[in-house]
Design an enzyme around this catalytic site. Structure first.
Site, PDB file in Angstrom:
ATOM      1  CE  LYS A 288      25.440 -92.532  20.552  1.00 25.31           C
ATOM      2  NZ  LYS A 288      25.751 -91.045  21.033  1.00 25.31           N
ATOM      3  CD  GLU A 374      31.509 -77.082  15.935  1.00 22.12           C
ATOM      4  OE1 GLU A 374      31.648 -78.290  16.725  1.00 22.12           O
ATOM      5  OE2 GLU A 374      31.178 -77.085  14.807  1.00 22.12           O
ATOM      6  NE  ARG A 402      33.168 -78.509  13.244  1.00 21.49           N
ATOM      7  CZ  ARG A 402      32.568 -79.515  12.437  1.00 21.49           C
ATOM      8  NH1 ARG A 402      33.399 -80.553  12.113  1.00 21.49           N
ATOM      9  NH2 ARG A 402      31.225 -79.798  12.047  1.00 21.49           N
TER      10      ARG A 402
END
Length: 641
Positions: A288, A374, A402
């Site tokens: 990244k 979640e 969610r």
């Protein structure tokens, strides 16, 4: 010096208008294209701000996918979409790339209505494989032709939905491709021997030999480089003997490969595109922030940045005059936890975004980041509560969506005292509709036994944290927006609120405005304008959407001609509950005039929060006009100028 003076020279990229233009480039030119695409991405995000690190990590993958596959016939699906900026540059949107996340500009995520090259929109994680399976089956059933390619990060792969989709894809056995973009592990740049070997392998070997040989390719690395590759493969070892978890689920697994080496990626993708008959998973290891030193050095690898100076990476963040709501919540929770060792905190892959990084520094044993999960976060918190702890489950409003079944089934029905700290409530700005916290008031306040609060300012937020800490009778939630507070004086020690009690901010006549949340500031600005017109509303900070302050609301209904509610949420929330109370009590039978100000029944595109609230009709001038309308008072045109 103009902005254009900072733009990099991009002779190859300048020849690319659409992905089809990549077909005429040599592999050497594709490598140069990747370098230019990385420079262009850095330059664009320095102007707009946004998600930098994710895009830099997939530059070579983006080039390889568009060089090999045939978008938009082939569906390239970027999970979440944080990493899609290089994709947008290559798919006809380079001329608008410096409008990213701005009003009337490009979305920061993939968006179907924006381009045919965005086959599936996202903003939340872990949806790409499910969508790819859907595209693959649509193709099999006579729908849109072409291949489906899901690009998903290792973090997003941790969510249950991703494994549900993998399981289904393996069962169906249809041709599709999943690229696991793994930027957690580390593989050093491959030697020339490895690149040469893989190129020969991918271009000449039968598909089954390709799989078998790719598994042994790690042994060709020099000893110092082998460890990273081995760690990457260990992550994927299955629960059964004889293969990886992915192979047990029915996928052909290839990897790990260096996601920044086009000499590996191009022949590999060409081969699997030509030969695959079923589901294939390619494990690409990336970095990244790759290729931009300030992002590589940053703790979050440039996950989300403000505008910045390309040469130094220094971000141009405006000075804050007030603390953010998130930081106020974090400090208030730490203060409560210092006095009560039963308080614990749970989040789902957002410790920094929710402020729980501060809690983790102080109470590491009592802070839990469960990953992008979640549903698990909510039920885990329910288990903690059932076990005698006092859990605060800190999630963004849209991420809590969610876990809604778990809120109902595991928390509310059992009346467990889980405390929901709901960040990013209301309209959030540049992330747009996918992150707009518009629905939590409605979907929580309709649950029996649920207490729902909304903070009008940062001092109220601190008191709501204290209220939640003291509340053991059942579940309780409090919501607060992104961004800075109002700059109000903070209490030395926050005291709990009385459950279900509002506060009168200003007494007036004829019309009462009941405000829930941070529109209160705009309400007070509107009141000033109305006073100049001879109208002086009563203003109430409702504090609670549930339970309502019944006595106060009914008193206001008796003593005023009209009531107006306002909330930073969709229809079906606070205003609807007030209307239900008034109807049940027969108040409308006596002619009370009533209006609700809620978010409109549409998804509002990204812009600044202020612009979004103007579009929603919830600014001070809109509130003023609503009061005049309900009272039948003519508006003065010069006041609108």
């Amino acid at each position: 010096m103009t902005q254009d003076d900072h733009r990099p020279a991009t002779p190859v990229l300048d020849r690319v208008g659409l992905p089809s233009d990549l077909k005429g480039l040599s592999d050497r030119e594709l490598c140069q294209l990747a370098d230019e695409l990385r420079a262009e991405t850095i330059s664009a995000v320095s102007v707009t701000g946004g998600h930098l690190g994710a895009g830099l990590g997939v530059v070579e993958l983006t080039v390889a996918l568009h060089a090999v596959f045939d978008a938009p016939r082939d569906k390239i699906i970027w999970d979440v979409g944080h990493q899609c900026y290089p994709h947008k540059i290559l798919t006809g949107r380079r001329d608008r790339i410096r409008t990213l996340r701005m009003e009337d500009g490009l979305s920061g995520f993939t968006k179907r209505s924006e381009s045919a090259y965005d086959p599936f929109g996202a903003g939340h994680s872990s949806t790409s494989i499910s969508a790819a399976v859907g595209f693959a089956m649509a193709r099999e059933l006579g729908g849109d032709p072409g291949d489906a390619v899901a690009v998903i990060g290792d973090g997003a792969m941790s969510a249950g939905m991703a494994f549900e989709a993998l399981n289904n894809a393996g069962h169906l056995g249809k041709r599709l491709f999943v690229i696991l973009n793994d930027n957690e592990m580390s593989i050093a740049p491959p030697t020339g021997a490895l690149s040469t070997y893989l190129t020969r392998l991918y271009t000449r070997g039968p598909f089954q030999e390709l799989k078998a040989a790719a598994k042994g390719a790690v042994s060709l690395l020099p000893p110092p480089m082998q460890e990273g590759a081995k760690r990457a493969k260990e992550m994927l070892k299955g629960l059964t003997v004889g293969g990886t978890l992915f192979e047990e689920l029915g996928f052909s697994y290839i990897g790990p490969v260096d996601g920044h080496d086009l000499d590996q990626l191009l022949p590999l993708l060409r081969t699997v595109k030509a030969r695959a008959t079923g589901p294939v998973l390619i494990h690409a290891v990336t970095k990244k922030g790759k290729g931009y030193a300030p992002a590589e050095r940053a703790a979050d690898k440039g996950h989300a940045t403000a505008k910045f100076d390309v040469a130094t990476g220094t971000q141009a963040k405006a000075k804050s005059n007030a603390p953010s709501y998130t930081s106020v919540f974090a400090r208030a929770l730490v203060d409560q936890a210092a006095r009560d060792d039963k308080i614990v905190a749970v989040t789902a892959a957002m410790p920094d975004g929710t402020g729980l990084n501060l809690f983790a520094e102080r109470f590491p044993r009592r802070c839990f980041d469960v990953g992008i999960a979640e549903q698990h976060a909510v039920t885990f918190a329910a288990g903690l509560a059932a076990g005698g702890m006092k859990p605060f489950c800190a999630l963004y409003s849209t991420f809590l969506q969610r876990g809604y079944d778990q809120v109902v089934h595991d928390v509310a029905i059992q009346r467990l005292p889980v405390r929901f700290a709901i960040d990013r409530a209301g309209l959030v700005g540049a992330d747009g509709a996918t992150h707009a916290g518009a629905y939590d008031i409605a979907f929580l306040a309709n649950l029996p036994g649920m207490v729902v609060m909304a903070a009008a300012d940062e001092a109220e937020l601190a008191r709501m944290v204290a209220t939640a800490a003291a509340h053991d009778a059942g579940p309780i939630a409090f919501r607060y927006p992104r961004g800075e507070g109002m700059g109000v004086e903070m209490p030395e020690r926050a005291e709990p609120l009385e459950i279900g009690k509002a506060r009168v901010i200003a007494e007036g006549k004829r019309v009462a405005i009941l405000s829930l949340g941070t529109r209160l500031g705009e309400v007070m600005h509107a009141r000033e304008e109305l006073q100049a017109l001879g109208v002086t509303p009563t203003v109430v900070d409702a504090r609670f959407a549930k339970p309502l302050d019944r006595d106060l609301i009914l008193r206001l209904a008796r003593t005023h001609e009209a009531l107006i509610t306002i909330e930073e949420g969709a229809v079906g929330g606070f205003g609807s509950l007030v209307a239900q109370l008034l109807a049940d009590e027969g108040v409308f039978d006596d002619g009370l005039r009533f209006r609700q100000m809620v978010l409109p029944d549409t998804f509002i595109d990204h812009a600044s929060p202020e612009a979004m609230y103007r579009a929603a009709g919830m600014s001070a001038s809109d509130i003023r006009d609503k009061v005049l309308e309900v009272l039948g008072v003519a508006r003065l045109q010069d006041k609108r100028a």
